[in-house]
Design a protein around this motif. Structure first.
Motif, short mmCIF file in Angstrom:
data_model
loop_
_atom_site.label_atom_id
_atom_site.label_comp_id
_atom_site.label_asym_id
_atom_site.label_seq_id
_atom_site.Cartn_x
_atom_site.Cartn_y
_atom_site.Cartn_z
N ARG A 143 4.24 7.62 -7.72
CA ARG A 143 3.12 6.73 -7.73
C ARG A 143 2.23 7.13 -8.80
N THR A 145 -0.71 6.78 -11.31
CA THR A 145 -1.85 5.91 -11.28
C THR A 145 -2.00 4.66 -12.03
N TYR A 181 -0.18 -1.34 -5.79
CA TYR A 181 -0.60 -1.41 -7.05
C TYR A 181 -1.36 -2.75 -7.14
N LEU A 195 -2.88 1.84 -9.46
CA LEU A 195 -2.68 2.32 -7.97
C LEU A 195 -4.34 2.02 -7.26
#
Length: 199
Positions: A143, A145, A181, A195
């Motif tokens: 994941r 940012t 997101y 994110l």
């Protein structure tokens, strides 16, 4: 920055960046290094890109002559149908009859080989491979940012193939949103996601 709209206030000097699809333009990478001092790993198996990078040197920047895919394999990488581009496609979006064979890796494999347990920022311009790579990335638990993504589809605007790829792009957008997101910028085919839990 380098053709992408980014929340510069969010980017930190200790960020690890993966740039997929270098082509013959590293202005994005140069801007990140000069403005933020990020560490960047760039990937592109295109023969012309590999040749372009031979004499390039940038502090904190490393180039790897491999591509990104949803499997560790060797695939046909289809050449562009015109001489004004070097952009090859794993999905043959340009309906070319010529190809080269190239080495591909998943992001999980690349990170393991490079000793990285996370990635802060991913930029991806991979001519259709995003449809396979992004779901695989999410499945593997990464994941970043920030995620910058170019949505690609065939040149033919009015064709069944282009409609298919447009709908696939909409599905991919929903997959990214469902992974946590927010879309913070859209410029043509280029999209920047952040994110939701990022400070």
């Amino acid at each position: 920055m380098g053709g992408w709209h980014l929340p510069s206030e969010l980017i930190q000097s200790d960020w690890l960046v993966y740039d997929f699809g270098v082509g013959d333009d590293i202005s994005f990478d140069i801007a990140l290094v000069e403005r933020h001092g990020c560490a960047i790993h760039a990937f592109d198996p295109t023969p012309e890109s590999i040749a372009f990078m031979e004499d390039k040197s940038l502090p904190g920047f490393q180039f790897h002559p491999v591509g990104v895919w949803d499997d560790d394999t060797i695939i046909k990488f289809w050449k562009p149908s015109s001489d004004d581009s070097i952009s090859h496609s794993a999905d043959n979006l340009r309906r070319s009859s010529e190809f080269v064979e190239v080495e591909m890796r998943t992001i999980k494999t690349l990170a393991a080989e490079l000793g990285h347990d996370h990635i802060d920022f991913i930029k991806m311009d991979v001519k259709g491979a995003e449809q396979r790579v992004i779901p695989n990335l999410i499945h593997d638990g990464f994941r970043p940012t920030l995620l910058c993504l170019e949505y690609d589809w065939p040149y033919e605007v009015y064709s069944l193939l282009s409609i298919k790829w447009f709908l696939a792009g909409l599905r991919l957008h929903r997959i990214i949103q469902n992974a946590g997101y927010d879309l913070i910028s859209k410029d043509g085919r280029n999209a920047t996601y952040r994110l939701s839990s990022a400070d």
